[in-house]
Enzyme design. Structure first.
Site, PDB file in Angstrom:
ATOM      1  N   GLY A   1     -68.154  76.100 -44.751  1.00 56.76           N
ATOM      2  CA  GLY A   1     -68.225  77.529 -44.444  1.00 56.76           C
ATOM      3  C   GLY A   1     -66.846  78.145 -44.448  1.00 56.76           C
TER       4      GLY A   1
ATOM      5  N   GLU B   1     -64.997  83.406 -41.602  1.00 58.61           N
ATOM      6  CA  GLU B   1     -64.300  83.744 -40.355  1.00 58.61           C
ATOM      7  C   GLU B   1     -62.917  83.095 -40.310  1.00 58.61           C
ATOM      8  OE1 GLU B   1     -66.630  85.504 -38.636  1.00 58.61           O
ATOM      9  OE2 GLU B   1     -68.455  84.706 -39.540  1.00 58.61           O
TER      10      GLU B   1
END
Lengths: 704, 327
Positions: free
Chosen positions: A667, A670
């Protein structure tokens, strides 16, 4: 495998975006669509004593003026289990259900008219009289308390005693301002009823939940609401929840019997879609002379609204970033009469890392130790909080790669010791990390006799490149060229997907796409060099489809999965004029397997730009007398412009985390924002010798 | 946004007559500020008279100076090689303004009349003496980081936001006005009014008055000039402090000096006492420092804008050192 994964592929949706063919929520125009303008409250707390809508109703083109006096009572059917994007404590704001005003800017009326100009004009004609009440509009004045859910405190060892016994300590308070997402695309909703069935074209990061939320508001079966959102023009978290304006669109369309469009103004966005909360943090560190941490106390106090408890993971970095036997974290909330804050890129973690990583820099100064050496001396070999091994961790490689590329070894330790002409030069660094999550997800894949494939999941692409990465994964498994594969997303009619937030899309939807493509190949018996056309002919069909639903296994019980990074920033400071410039930032990241180096790099570049804004520019100018953000526009709420951005370098440590998921990707979204602001703040200290603990670091703070 | 009528002006006299006669009619040129004011509900004209087709776009530069048509676009003036050579501070002030897209649209006349960025002036949900006379001034004790430390009153401390006018004031430029009583010319320095007890009266223009041109006298101090703009981000932001400076130096002695400042005052602000402290003195870092030191004399800071008291002299000093070759 065709080897599409890992290739630097340009965005497959790029041509649609640059030619204007890509349609965003506000651009969907059903026949006979009407326009809605909102009336916002101008007091932060009280009741609506009187409403005068006569002039608005008489204005040209007006079809309806909706207020709490004439709106139907909506069911707001309670959830058995609340959606994870909503706060677990409190009740979401209800629209036009009563006279209560909970914050300035709350929608208290809506005007439906033939044109947007007519609607906005009539909205300005609505007369409102308030019975104002004493409002809590300052952070100092708000009530401080532990969150009702979770308690807000964690302990490992005995941090207070350890701090008292530590050879070297630092103890300071850091302030992070209220920030706004400020995506380019304003939030917008188009609503169309056909009988008891509702279609919404809405800017959202989660079509599935959007549909369920609205179904609950109106008391409909979940499958009566369809949400469509093929493109999102940036969101950064503002599209996670289903905000009141979505309900207003559906309500207005129902009342006038025509489709309507609600498009929020820039100023309305400052009170309609949440924000990163003002947060004050104390970090106290205790260490041995050799730099090893013996105590870590991190306390955060963040604002929330009077009607919901928004909490975030501000303190998770304190618990896992470094090896330390004694850790205490304590989270508090301050209730204010504001709209509810929400998740904004790297929610909590970016805020917490700012304080923690600045404190680590202060500790390095107190120890007379290189900041990077201090990080390495406290390297966490496992997640000590959860007592789990990492599923993968290449942070050491990130430190090494980043430091080498940046030239960290050229850093003269003493503050104010480096210059370039009249400018003071500073080098600063920080650690970044962000948890890697994975959710259940579904996808379907269809192959056709012409050798093309179509793959679908109700996922979202707010900018990171979901369209592109999923096309790559599908092409890889199906062994097709990229241009033979089409990926569709953003529609509740497609297989269900989890929220597009928390950097989970690649690990969740990606593995579902992978599984669906594998399933369709298995169904076809496609292998041994046979073409899809041949395989389909043998089955006597012109297409073959398979659907897959994937769920995380027990890996999160056996491993702790996080993305990591090391950030290095150079600043140049003109102390006479207070000017800080950032000529370069280097970030080295461990995000597991990189599916697309081009879009992955773009993610990190965007994070660096956002982080620079966080460090030097962004803040809501709040006037407590009115309970309003005064700089609610792009001229005075400052985000970086091109001229602020120097050289940005992005490096990826080799990684492939198959313990976390079958794709090996951890991922990447962020993490890009994490660590940037503290690296810059630490560089400002190194340049000037001044420790500035309040963000943003503005001109007047630097001016000496 | 209140509905309004729109018409394109056929000629300057017709446009002037029309706007003078109709209450709440206004001119619109580039519209880069007007559109924001309309959308925010700050202005609600009954009619907008579009003057863009009037023949006022010429940029003329001769031995005596420059004449800028009121409808010359900011970008065209900034890019004009004669302006860059003869009036560097004008070109630099323009290039430091807004963004390329805005400069392509915005006119010279309109730029002079740009309204303040005071946060309260721009938010109609709050009081503002300038926008709604008599309602009060929340900026005095509020979010006033952008507000003025010079030229304010107890009724208003809104900063004049522009850059170009600061340079024009420094250079003794004139503004040419056509109105119902004929044409007249006034110094740019007299165009804007300090707020006093009537902050809603921002300029000396009368209903129907149309700015037709700006003239800038040439000179050694105009040729050796510089505009320095200090702000948080590197581009596309209004000034926190700015300085338009020019020097005429002969044999190491300052013969003439021009100093005006922006971002700190309610109107474009000429610092004559700083100029006087420079003229007749040798060009040196010390002389510049001593003169610039007094730039904030008389300042009345009010909270968040207090840093400008220190920033302004440094901005002036840096600009003077740059133009003096001492940076």
């Amino acid at each position: 495998m065709s080897g599409s994964i890992g290739r630097p592929v340009s965005r497959v949706d790029g041509p649609a975006k640059v030619t204007g063919a890509a349609r965003y929520a506000a651009e969907f125009a059903p026949v006979d669509v009407l326009h809605v303008a909102l009336v916002g409250s101008t007091v932060p707390k009280g009741r609506i004593a009187a409403l005068d809508t006569r002039a608005a109703q008489k204005a040209a083109g007006v079809r309806a003026v909706i207020t709490h006096l004439n709106a139907p009572r909506l069911p707001y059917r309670p959830f058995d289990e609340r959606p994870e994007v909503d706060p677990s404590v409190g009740e979401p704001l209800r629209v036009f259900q009563g006279p209560e005003v909970r914050f300035s800017g709350q929608p208290i009326a809506a005007v439906v008219a033939d044109t947007l100009a007519q609607a906005r004009h009539a909205a300005a004609l609505v007369g409102v009289t308030y019975a104002a009440q004493a409002a809590t509009t300052t952070f100092e004045g708000g009530r401080r308390r532990a969150p009702k859910a979770g308690g807000g405190e964690t302990r490992r060892g005995a941090a207070v005693q350890a701090l008292g016994n530590a050879a070297v300590t630092v103890d300071a308070v850091y302030v992070h301002p209220r920030e706004h997402h400020n995506a380019m695309e304003p939030h917008a909703t188009v609503a169309l009823w056909e009988g008891e069935r509702l279609t919404l074209w809405d800017k959202t990061q989660w079509v599935n939940n959007d549909a369920v939320e609205i179904a609950h508001v109106f008391g409909l079966p979940d499958d009566h609401v369809r949400v469509i959102c093929p493109y999102v023009g940036g969101a950064f978290g503002s599209g996670l929840r289903t905000w009141p304006h979505v309900t207003i669109a559906a309500l207005a369309a129902r009342l006038v019997g025509r489709p309507v469009r609600v498009e929020l103004t820039r100023r309305e966005l400052y009170t309609s879609v949440g924000f990163r909360p003002h947060t004050e943090q104390r970090v106290a560190l205790g260490a041995r002379r050799d730099g090893r941490l013996t105590a870590l106390i991190h306390e955060a106090t963040a604002q929330t609204s009077a009607y919901e408890e928004h909490t975030e993971e501000t303190l998770s970095p304190a618990r896992v970033t470094y090896a330390c036997p004694n850790v205490l974290t304590r989270y508090r909330l301050v209730e204010m009469d504001v709209n509810t804050p929400t998740h904004m890129r790297a929610p909590g973690v970016a805020t917490g890392l700012f304080a923690l990583e600045c404190a680590m820099d202060e500790l390095a100064v107190a120890l007379d130790m290189d900041p990077l050496e201090l990080r390495l001396a406290n390297y966490a070999e496992r997640n000590e909080e959860d007592d789990l091994p990492w599923s993968s961790k290449e942070l050491r490689a990130c430190y090494r790669m980043g430091a080498e590329r940046f030239g960290w070894s050229r850093r003269a330790p003493a503050p104010r010791s480096m210059r370039a002409g009249a400018w003071l030069v500073g080098y600063g660094m920080a650690t970044a990390l962000y948890p890697a999550y994975r959710s259940e997800a579904s996808a379907s894949a269809t192959v056709f006799a012409d050798g093309t494939a179509s793959v679908r999941s109700a996922a979202s692409d707010m900018g990171p490149g979901t369209y592109t990465a999923m096309t790559q994964v599908a092409a890889d498994v199906l062994e097709l060229p990229l241009d033979r594969v089409r990926f569709e997303l953003g529609d509740t009619a497609l297989p269900k997907a989890p929220v597009h937030g928390g950097s989970i899309t690649m690990a969740s939807v990606g593995t579902a796409v992978q599984a669906a493509c594998e399933a369709v190949r298995a169904k076809l018996g496609a292998a041994n060099g046979r073409s899809y056309a041949e395989a389909l002919r043998e089955h006597g069909v012109d297409r073959m489809e398979a659907t897959a639903h994937v769920e995380p296994g027990d890996e999160s019980k056996r491993f702790s999965s996080w993305a990591f990074g090391a950030l290095f920033a150079e600043v140049r400071v003109d102390v006479d004029l207070g000017i800080v410039r950032v000529p370069r930032i280097v970030g080295a990241y461990d995000v597991g397997r990189v599916v697309n180096p081009t879009t992955a790099r773009s993610q990190c570049l965007g994070g660096m730009v956002g982080g620079l804004g966080m460090a030097l520019l962004e803040q809501a100018d709040w006037d407590p007398r009115f309970g309003r953000v005064m700089n609610a526009n792009f001229a005075e709420y400052l985000v970086p412009v091109n001229a602020d951005i120097g050289e940005l370098q992005v490096l990826f440590a080799p990684g492939d985390d198959r313990r976390f998921n079958p794709l090996g990707a951890k991922g990447l979204a962020e993490i890009g924002l994490c660590g940037v602001a503290p690296a810059i703040a630490n560089a400002v200290y190194h340049a000037t010798g001044r420790r500035l603990r309040t963000l943003p670091i503005t001109l007047e703070a630097v001016l000496v | 946004m209140v509905p309004f009528a729109y018409a394109a002006a056929a000629s300057a006299p017709a446009a002037i007559r029309h706007v003078a006669q109709r209450r709440d009619a206004e001119f619109i040129a580039g519209g880069t500020d007007m559109l924001q004011l309309l959308q925010d509900g700050v202005r609600s004209p009954s009619e907008l008279i579009d003057i863009n087709r009037l023949p006022m776009t010429a940029i003329e530069v001769g031995p005596k100076g420059a004449r800028l048509g009121a409808l010359a676009r900011m970008a065209d003036v900034a890019d004009d090689p004669r302006i860059r050579a003869e009036f560097p501070m004008v070109a630099e002030a323009l290039l430091a303004s807004a963004s390329p897209q805005v400069r392509n649209m915005a006119s010279i006349g309109g730029n002079l009349l740009q309204r303040t960025r005071c946060l309260y002036f721009r938010d109609v949900a709050t009081p503002c003496n300038r926008r709604a006379p008599g309602t009060g001034c929340p900026a005095l004790d509020g979010e006033n980081r952008l507000n003025a430390i010079l030229g304010g009153s107890v009724h208003c401390i809104a900063t004049y936001p522009g850059d170009l006018a600061v340079a024009l004031v420094a250079l003794d430029a004139d503004v040419h006005i056509d109105g119902t009583r004929g044409e007249r010319t006034i110094p740019v320095e007299r165009l804007h009014r300090v707020p006093g007890d009537a902050p809603h009266l921002e300029t000396v223009l009368e209903p129907g008055d149309l700015i037709t041109a700006v003239t800038i006298p040439a000179g050694a101090a105009a040729r050796r000039s510089h505009y320095l703009k200090v702000r948080d981000r590197a581009s596309f932001e209004f000034a926190l402090a700015s300085a338009a400076v020019g020097l005429e130096v002969d044999g190491g002695t300052i013969r003439a000096a021009r100093v005006a400042v922006g971002g700190v005052a309610t109107v474009p602000w000429r610092l004559r006492h700083v100029e006087e402290a420079l003229v007749g003195r040798p060009l040196s870092a010390d002389v510049i420092h001593e003169a610039a030191r007094t730039s904030s004399d008389g300042a009345e800071p009010r909270g968040r804008n207090a840093f400008k008291v220190a920033l302004l002299p440094r901005t002036v000093e840096r600009a003077l050192r740059t133009v003096g070759g001492l940076a």
